[in-house]
Scaffold this motif. Sequence first.
Motif, PDB file in Angstrom:
ATOM      1  N   UNK A 130       0.867  -1.180   0.000  1.00  0.00           N
ATOM      2  CA  UNK A 130       0.000   0.000   0.000  1.00  0.00           C
ATOM      3  C   UNK A 130       0.904   1.230   0.000  1.00  0.00           C
ATOM      4  N   UNK A 131       0.696   2.119  -0.970  1.00  0.00           N
ATOM      5  CA  UNK A 131       1.497   3.347  -1.065  1.00  0.00           C
ATOM      6  C   UNK A 131       0.553   4.545  -1.208  1.00  0.00           C
ATOM      7  N   UNK A 132       0.607   5.452  -0.243  1.00  0.00           N
ATOM      8  CA  UNK A 132      -0.219   6.655  -0.271  1.00  0.00           C
ATOM      9  C   UNK A 132       0.684   7.884  -0.364  1.00  0.00           C
ATOM     10  N   UNK A 133       0.303   8.801  -1.237  1.00  0.00           N
ATOM     11  CA  UNK A 133       0.972  10.107  -1.311  1.00  0.00           C
ATOM     12  C   UNK A 133      -0.102  11.173  -1.131  1.00  0.00           C
ATOM     13  N   UNK A 134       0.140  12.090  -0.206  1.00  0.00           N
ATOM     14  CA  UNK A 134      -0.867  13.080   0.173  1.00  0.00           C
ATOM     15  C   UNK A 134      -0.274  14.470   0.003  1.00  0.00           C
ATOM     16  N   UNK A 193       3.770  12.571   2.812  1.00  0.00           N
ATOM     17  CA  UNK A 193       2.984  13.807   2.834  1.00  0.00           C
ATOM     18  C   UNK A 193       3.870  14.960   2.418  1.00  0.00           C
ATOM     19  N   UNK A 194       3.380  15.763   1.483  1.00  0.00           N
ATOM     20  CA  UNK A 194       4.084  16.973   1.068  1.00  0.00           C
ATOM     21  C   UNK A 194       3.094  18.131   1.067  1.00  0.00           C
ATOM     22  N   UNK A 195       3.625  19.347   1.273  1.00  0.00           N
ATOM     23  CA  UNK A 195       2.788  20.545   1.340  1.00  0.00           C
ATOM     24  C   UNK A 195       3.293  21.588   0.362  1.00  0.00           C
ATOM     25  N   UNK A 196       2.385  22.451  -0.080  1.00  0.00           N
ATOM     26  CA  UNK A 196       2.751  23.533  -0.985  1.00  0.00           C
ATOM     27  C   UNK A 196       1.978  24.789  -0.610  1.00  0.00           C
ATOM     28  N   UNK A 197       2.511  25.949  -0.976  1.00  0.00           N
ATOM     29  CA  UNK A 197       1.960  27.228  -0.551  1.00  0.00           C
ATOM     30  C   UNK A 197       0.848  27.671  -1.497  1.00  0.00           C
ATOM     31  N   UNK A 270       3.539  18.843  -9.212  1.00  0.00           N
ATOM     32  CA  UNK A 270       3.448  19.511  -7.912  1.00  0.00           C
ATOM     33  C   UNK A 270       4.288  18.780  -6.872  1.00  0.00           C
ATOM     34  N   UNK A 271       4.259  17.468  -6.920  1.00  0.00           N
ATOM     35  CA  UNK A 271       4.967  16.660  -5.930  1.00  0.00           C
ATOM     36  C   UNK A 271       6.485  16.853  -6.013  1.00  0.00           C
ATOM     37  N   UNK A 273       8.203  19.485  -7.572  1.00  0.00           N
ATOM     38  CA  UNK A 273       8.754  20.826  -7.775  1.00  0.00           C
ATOM     39  C   UNK A 273       8.526  21.725  -6.575  1.00  0.00           C
ATOM     40  N   UNK A 274       7.319  22.262  -6.407  1.00  0.00           N
ATOM     41  CA  UNK A 274       7.089  23.337  -5.436  1.00  0.00           C
ATOM     42  C   UNK A 274       6.640  22.852  -4.063  1.00  0.00           C
ATOM     43  N   UNK A 275       6.492  21.555  -3.870  1.00  0.00           N
ATOM     44  CA  UNK A 275       6.052  21.054  -2.554  1.00  0.00           C
ATOM     45  C   UNK A 275       7.263  20.652  -1.711  1.00  0.00           C
ATOM     46  N   UNK A 276       7.044  20.523  -0.425  1.00  0.00           N
ATOM     47  CA  UNK A 276       8.127  20.097   0.469  1.00  0.00           C
ATOM     48  C   UNK A 276       7.591  19.046   1.439  1.00  0.00           C
ATOM     49  N   UNK A 277       8.482  18.223   1.965  1.00  0.00           N
ATOM     50  CA  UNK A 277       8.083  17.128   2.833  1.00  0.00           C
ATOM     51  C   UNK A 277       7.528  17.656   4.150  1.00  0.00           C
ATOM     52  N   UNK A 278       6.494  16.973   4.623  1.00  0.00           N
ATOM     53  CA  UNK A 278       5.894  17.295   5.921  1.00  0.00           C
ATOM     54  C   UNK A 278       6.226  16.178   6.895  1.00  0.00           C
ATOM     55  N   UNK A 279       6.731  16.551   8.059  1.00  0.00           N
ATOM     56  CA  UNK A 279       7.091  15.566   9.072  1.00  0.00           C
ATOM     57  C   UNK A 279       5.844  15.221   9.892  1.00  0.00           C
ATOM     58  N   UNK A 280       5.423  13.951   9.802  1.00  0.00           N
ATOM     59  CA  UNK A 280       4.260  13.520  10.572  1.00  0.00           C
ATOM     60  C   UNK A 280       4.566  13.442  12.068  1.00  0.00           C
TER      61      UNK A 280
END
Length: 280
Positions: A130-134, A193-197, A270-271, A273-280
């Motif tokens: 199982x592989x999830x990318x959020x 999990x990655x986040x973008x502005x 998006x994943x 280039x402009x997003x960055x890793x989020x620490x859970x």
Amino acid sequence: MSLDPDDPRPPYKQVANALRAAILTRRFEPGEKLPSGAELASTYGVARMTVQQAIRLLRDEGLVVSRQGSGVFVRERTERPVELRPHLERAFERGDVSVDFAGFSGETLAGVLQEPLDKVRIGRLTPDSIALRILVPDLEQPMLLPRLVESPADEPDIRQRARQILRRSIQLIADSVHELADLGLVRKASVEVRAYAATPSFKLYVINHEQVFFGFYPVVRHTARLDGERKDLYDVMGRDTVLFHHSVSDDPSSAASQYVAQARTWFESMWTTVSHEVDL
């Protein structure tokens, strides 16, 4: 096309799965009439009642529509919303499961994942991996939404509330998925999990690289409690989002196949280039 006697699923579910596969792979085109109940019963070697149960299941999923006196037709799926949950659960019947999600908080994703994850836990579904990318907004940055009705200014307290919802949802997903690997029920499990502005205006699901669900977030006015006070907000509401379904077909030039390809391209861009890793 008789059913597999070693398949533990009820016959009506086996018939529904066969018809569903035919619809999703465009052997039956949108708008096309399905064979009659008698023909399907003969094809699969089952009773008419079994076919009726299978058709009812597909109708509940939004894949077919019954027209009195005319028969059962494949629904024009681009014109009507389709339920995500049964499609996501069927994705877990594969050996390798992948789900890419882009949206605001992942709260709805956490809800629809719980049933298939529970079925993996009790052995009813047995994927190998199982592989999830959020992909979510960076809630450390000022946001256009949510915002106070009375003021368009960025409010840290509102972002903190949204951040709590996001963390709670994603942590629930991560804990549930990783538990399956810890118990030895899946060989491999990952939640990234990655986040973008930016403030998302839509949610997107890409399931097993083959199916896409897409819908716009409606902006609604509602009341929420901030620092012990009830305040009116303009907010995006994931639960009110109507999702539309697109699936890869045998024709790579079809509109549905191209839509899936472009959705995957957008997510990857998006994943990476402009997003960055989020620490859970």
